[in-house]
Design a protein around this motif. Structure first.
Motif, mmCIF file in Angstrom:
data_model
loop_
_atom_site.group_PDB
_atom_site.id
_atom_site.type_symbol
_atom_site.label_atom_id
_atom_site.label_comp_id
_atom_site.label_asym_id
_atom_site.label_seq_id
_atom_site.Cartn_x
_atom_site.Cartn_y
_atom_site.Cartn_z
ATOM 1 N N CYS A 116 -73.691 18.022 71.925
ATOM 2 C CA CYS A 116 -73.700 17.296 70.558
ATOM 3 C C CYS A 116 -73.796 15.681 71.096
ATOM 4 C CB CYS A 116 -72.258 17.409 69.991
ATOM 5 S SG CYS A 116 -72.363 19.262 69.147
ATOM 6 N N HIS A 120 -76.929 13.507 70.063
ATOM 7 C CA HIS A 120 -76.696 12.216 69.286
ATOM 8 C C HIS A 120 -77.327 11.017 69.914
ATOM 9 C CE1 HIS A 120 -74.396 8.911 67.213
ATOM 10 N NE2 HIS A 120 -74.810 9.696 66.194
ATOM 11 N N ASN A 125 -79.638 13.672 64.515
ATOM 12 C CA ASN A 125 -78.523 13.620 63.555
ATOM 13 C C ASN A 125 -78.105 15.229 63.020
ATOM 14 O OD1 ASN A 125 -80.208 14.486 61.377
ATOM 15 N ND2 ASN A 125 -80.405 12.364 60.589
ATOM 16 N N ARG A 126 -78.664 16.060 63.703
ATOM 17 C CA ARG A 126 -78.040 17.293 63.413
ATOM 18 C C ARG A 126 -78.444 18.233 64.657
ATOM 19 N NH1 ARG A 126 -77.981 21.424 60.047
ATOM 20 N NH2 ARG A 126 -79.879 23.169 59.825
ATOM 21 N N PRO A 172 -73.749 18.799 61.617
ATOM 22 C CA PRO A 172 -74.320 17.508 61.463
ATOM 23 C C PRO A 172 -73.695 16.630 62.869
ATOM 24 C CG PRO A 172 -72.542 17.743 59.941
ATOM 25 C CD PRO A 172 -72.896 19.070 60.662
ATOM 26 N N LEU A 173 -74.512 15.635 63.036
ATOM 27 C CA LEU A 173 -74.258 14.775 64.439
ATOM 28 C C LEU A 173 -73.542 13.356 63.898
ATOM 29 C CD1 LEU A 173 -76.568 15.845 67.069
ATOM 30 C CD2 LEU A 173 -74.021 16.556 66.640
ATOM 31 N N THR A 174 -72.279 12.953 63.755
ATOM 32 C CA THR A 174 -72.042 11.590 63.316
ATOM 33 C C THR A 174 -71.334 11.061 64.437
ATOM 34 O OG1 THR A 174 -70.011 12.918 62.476
ATOM 35 C CG2 THR A 174 -71.753 12.485 60.831
ATOM 36 N N PRO A 175 -71.296 9.737 64.250
ATOM 37 C CA PRO A 175 -70.591 8.699 65.326
ATOM 38 C C PRO A 175 -69.377 9.268 65.653
ATOM 39 C CG PRO A 175 -71.831 7.590 63.843
ATOM 40 C CD PRO A 175 -72.191 9.127 63.259
#
Length: 175
Positions: A116, A120, A125-126, A172-175
């Motif tokens: 992940c 990212h 972003n996914r 979802p890939l978030t910071p």
């Protein structure tokens, strides 16, 4: 092996061509219809890396094995799902294996987290994956790491005399 080496965190790194033999052996040793729809590999064995599966798309976890040596304990393949520009924001897990000797030590979790983070870092972003419906341990691990079921193909595969669902999961890939 001491308790400290058994519990030491794995080191996750990008694969290199020199990993080919060890990853091929790991792949064959962990093959099962619990997670694979491909036939069991038979000799002569093809190289692990090929034009579709290069070291660039594979992360390797190293840990201390039974002999007290650092060795590949698992791998995860994370690649763009298609070559299309309109799909460049997505990465897909297309393989995850953990050596039998390394199970229960957080290797799979470390690989998923590294996948992940790497995805990212590459601008995705996914992240998505497909997992066989009867692979409850893998599904539980993915769910614990934030993946949710986004679709199912009922009875998509016929394995060991029964129909098996193909589950699609995403995160979802978030910071």
């Amino acid at each position: 092996m001491t308790d400290s080496t058994a519990s030491a965190a794995p080191v996750v790194r990008r694969a290199v061509l020199a990993d080919d033999s060890a990853l091929g052996e790991l792949d064959r040793a962990t093959w099962s219809t619990l997670h694979s729809v491909q036939p069991r590999p038979q000799p002569p064995y093809a190289p692990f890396f090929n034009e579709r599966h290069t070291p660039q798309g594979i992360l390797v976890a190293e840990a201390v094995n039974e002999a007290g040596e650092r060795a590949p304990a698992g791998y995860i393949r994370v690649v763009p799902p298609t070559p299309l520009a309109c799909n460049a924001h997505v990465r897909q897990i297309q393989g995850l294996a953990v050596a039998h000797w390394a199970r229960g030590r957080g290797i799979g979790r470390a690989l998923i987290r590294a996948a992940c983070a790497t995805a990212h870092g590459e601008g995705a972003n996914r992240i998505t994956l497909r997992v066989l419906g009867h692979n409850a341990p893998a599904r539980a691990l993915y769910e614990a790491e934030g993946f949710t079921v986004e679709g199912m193909l009922p009875g998509e595969f016929f394995l060991n005399g029964r129909y098996v669902d193909d589950m699609m999961m995403g995160h979802p890939l978030t910071p």
